[in-house]
Design a protein around this motif. Structure first.
Motif, short mmCIF file in Angstrom:
data_model
loop_
_atom_site.label_atom_id
_atom_site.label_comp_id
_atom_site.label_asym_id
_atom_site.label_seq_id
_atom_site.Cartn_x
_atom_site.Cartn_y
_atom_site.Cartn_z
N PHE A 42 0.97 -1.19 -0.07
CA PHE A 42 -0.07 0.04 0.08
C PHE A 42 0.95 1.29 -0.20
CE2 PHE A 42 -2.57 2.95 2.80
CZ PHE A 42 -3.33 3.68 1.63
N ARG A 43 0.76 2.09 -1.14
CA ARG A 43 1.66 3.04 -1.40
C ARG A 43 1.04 4.39 -1.68
NH1 ARG A 43 5.64 -0.13 -5.74
NH2 ARG A 43 6.35 -1.90 -4.21
N ASP A 44 1.76 5.54 -1.48
CA ASP A 44 1.20 6.72 -2.16
C ASP A 44 2.57 6.88 -2.93
OD1 ASP A 44 1.20 9.29 -2.83
OD2 ASP A 44 0.14 10.05 -0.85
N VAL A 45 2.21 6.88 -4.36
CA VAL A 45 3.31 6.95 -5.19
C VAL A 45 3.67 8.56 -5.41
CG1 VAL A 45 2.78 4.85 -6.53
CG2 VAL A 45 1.69 6.97 -7.28
N GLU A 46 2.88 9.44 -5.10
CA GLU A 46 3.14 10.79 -5.36
C GLU A 46 4.21 11.44 -4.37
OE1 GLU A 46 0.16 13.52 -4.47
OE2 GLU A 46 0.12 14.16 -6.71
N ARG A 47 3.99 10.86 -3.14
CA ARG A 47 4.91 11.21 -1.98
C ARG A 47 6.04 10.14 -1.72
NH1 ARG A 47 -0.30 12.39 -0.20
NH2 ARG A 47 -0.62 14.92 0.16
N ASN A 48 5.98 8.97 -2.61
CA ASN A 48 7.00 8.06 -2.34
C ASN A 48 6.89 7.28 -0.87
OD1 ASN A 48 8.79 6.20 -3.27
ND2 ASN A 48 10.54 7.24 -2.46
N HIS A 49 5.50 7.24 -0.08
CA HIS A 49 5.40 6.50 1.05
C HIS A 49 5.15 5.03 0.73
CE1 HIS A 49 3.69 10.53 2.95
NE2 HIS A 49 4.95 10.57 2.36
N HIS A 50 5.67 4.47 1.56
CA HIS A 50 5.63 2.85 1.53
C HIS A 50 4.76 2.54 2.94
CE1 HIS A 50 7.84 1.79 -2.11
NE2 HIS A 50 7.92 3.00 -2.04
N TYR A 51 3.67 2.19 3.07
CA TYR A 51 2.98 2.18 4.51
C TYR A 51 3.15 0.90 4.96
CZ TYR A 51 1.08 6.58 3.09
OH TYR A 51 0.86 7.84 2.27
N LEU A 52 3.31 -0.29 4.09
CA LEU A 52 3.34 -1.59 4.61
C LEU A 52 4.69 -2.12 4.46
CD1 LEU A 52 -0.13 -3.20 3.24
CD2 LEU A 52 0.40 -2.25 5.68
N ARG A 53 5.08 -2.93 5.33
CA ARG A 53 6.52 -3.87 4.92
C ARG A 53 6.08 -4.72 3.86
NH1 ARG A 53 9.72 -8.71 7.74
NH2 ARG A 53 11.83 -8.03 7.08
N ILE A 69 4.93 -11.72 8.42
CA ILE A 69 5.64 -10.60 8.59
C ILE A 69 5.63 -9.53 7.49
CG2 ILE A 69 6.76 -11.63 10.50
CD1 ILE A 69 9.26 -11.58 8.92
N TYR A 70 4.79 -9.71 6.60
CA TYR A 70 4.96 -9.05 5.23
C TYR A 70 3.31 -8.63 5.23
CZ TYR A 70 9.42 -10.41 4.45
OH TYR A 70 10.87 -10.75 4.35
N GLY A 71 3.02 -7.10 4.87
CA GLY A 71 1.67 -6.80 4.38
C GLY A 71 0.66 -7.07 5.51
N ILE A 72 -0.59 -7.46 5.13
CA ILE A 72 -1.62 -7.83 6.17
C ILE A 72 -2.04 -9.00 6.21
CG2 ILE A 72 -3.84 -6.67 6.90
CD1 ILE A 72 -3.36 -4.28 5.25
N PRO A 73 -1.30 -9.97 6.92
CA PRO A 73 -1.99 -11.49 7.09
C PRO A 73 -3.05 -11.62 7.61
CG PRO A 73 0.41 -11.08 7.48
CD PRO A 73 -0.15 -9.72 7.66
N SER A 329 -12.16 -2.07 8.45
CA SER A 329 -10.91 -1.23 9.07
C SER A 329 -10.47 -0.26 7.89
CB SER A 329 -9.80 -2.19 9.49
OG SER A 329 -10.25 -3.07 10.44
N ARG A 330 -9.68 0.73 8.23
CA ARG A 330 -9.17 1.72 7.25
C ARG A 330 -7.68 2.05 7.48
NH1 ARG A 330 -11.72 4.56 3.42
NH2 ARG A 330 -13.85 4.08 4.20
N LEU A 331 -6.90 2.12 6.61
CA LEU A 331 -5.51 2.76 6.75
C LEU A 331 -5.53 4.17 5.85
CD1 LEU A 331 -2.93 -0.17 6.15
CD2 LEU A 331 -2.61 1.60 8.02
#
Length: 337
Positions: A42-53, A69-73, A329-331
């Protein structure tokens, strides 16, 4: 075309694995059906944010080896069960002992087996994907917990961030356990040119549950440390200590959530999980300063084996035939004014 007008939901590839890729405005996400229906990105490509491992497209073998231990298991049933025993309705079901160090069963099965893609699509309001797990006789999970049900998971990207909707429907003839958690792996730092020291986390924790040497509840609670009080109130580094801690949830202002704030930029990532999750697990991989897992969890660890406490108190949720459990839920991001 302006970025806010870009939206799509397509079949693609992530590190050689089939994936459903979503785009909506500045946001993008990727879900891998064959490994637990895990939304790994889950990313914001405009800001180059990477929210999940993320495992990264060059390291998907690591995802296969340790999908928790990655993403949303998806954890169903979540966390640990003493000696793999799962009492329910007068029967005692046996889950495999898959954590040798403690002699417990850990985290169920749904985070590593394939999920079915139901549908995906996009319009100017949202981009979405729906996956499901249909459990019947013959399913590899049925031999351990012989209940008939469907779990359906819908992820939606929109201007409001990433929404997760889950439903569990009991399609059998007897009541079944509805115990659920998500081992959500949050990047901290998630912004470029920032460090772990820039971030503070807040979570709606209540009491700390005391765990024994097998990581099972003792029946007692422990007083919060000064740093845990900050975690509950003003915020504190998510790496203030090595954490593998179990807390009750205590919603604030009607909401059950985790907030991760970059104190330098003011950008805040909110993980609003819904009040059905009566407990939190918080794990930070030995204070690794790379990621931590604020895990919304419906039930007390080992709940079916706990006596003397009400099902409501320990989150021992029962679904009767035909009943449906649902939670959303929401991120999302709150940017500084």
């Amino acid at each position: 075309m302006a970025l806010e007008q870009i939206y799509s939901a397509i079949e693609g590839v992530y590190g050689g694995l089939a994936a459903i890729k979503l785009k909506h405005g500045a946001y993008e996400a990727a879900l891998i059906p064959e490994i637990g229906g895990n939304l790994v990105s889950f990313r914001d490509v405009e800001r180059n944010h990477h929210y999940l491992r993320e495992p990264g497209e060059d390291h998907v073998e690591e995802l296969k080896a340790n999908p928790g231990i990655y993403g949303i298991p998806v954890l169903f049933p979540p966390n640990r069960y003493e000696d793999g025993k799962f009492p329910w309705n007068g029967e005692v079901y046996q889950l495999p002992v898959n954590e040798e160090a403690t002699g417990n069963h850990l985290h169920g099965f749904l985070h590593y087996i394939p999920w079915n893609v139901v549908s995906y699509g996009a319009n100017d309001q949202e981009s979405y994907v729906i996956v499901e797990q249909v459990v019947r006789e013959g399913h590899e999970y049925y031999q351990y917990l012989p209940f008939e049900y469907t779990i359906r998971l819908r992820y939606t990207l929109s201007r409001a961030g990433l929404q997760q909707q889950i439903t569990i429907q009991n399609e059998g003839q007897t009541s079944m356990p509805g115990l659920l958690a998500f081992h959500t792996a949050i990047n901290a730092p998630f912004e470029p040119n920032s460090t772990a020291a820039d971030y503070i986390a807040k979570a709606t924790i209540g009491q700390r549950v005391e765990l024994n040497e097998r990581n099972l509840p003792t029946g007692s609670t422990q007083p919060l440390t000064d740093d845990e009080v900050l975690l509950k109130t003003e915020g504190v580094s998510p790496y203030f200590a090595s954490m593998d801690n179990h807390y009750t949830a205590e919603p604030q202002n009607g909401r059950n959530y985790m907030e991760l704030t970059n104190r330098k930029s003011g950008t805040k990532l909110v993980y609003d999980v819904g009040t059905s999750y009566k407990h939190w697990m918080i794990w930070n991989n030995n204070a690794c300063e790379q990621f931590f897992c604020p895990e919304p969890q419906m039930n007390l660890v080992n709940a079916p084996n706990v006596s003397g406490r009400s099902a409501e108190e320990i989150g021992l949720v029962s679904l009767e035939p035909g009943e449906i459990f649902e939670e959303t839920s929401r991120l999302y991001i709150v940017n500084p004014k």
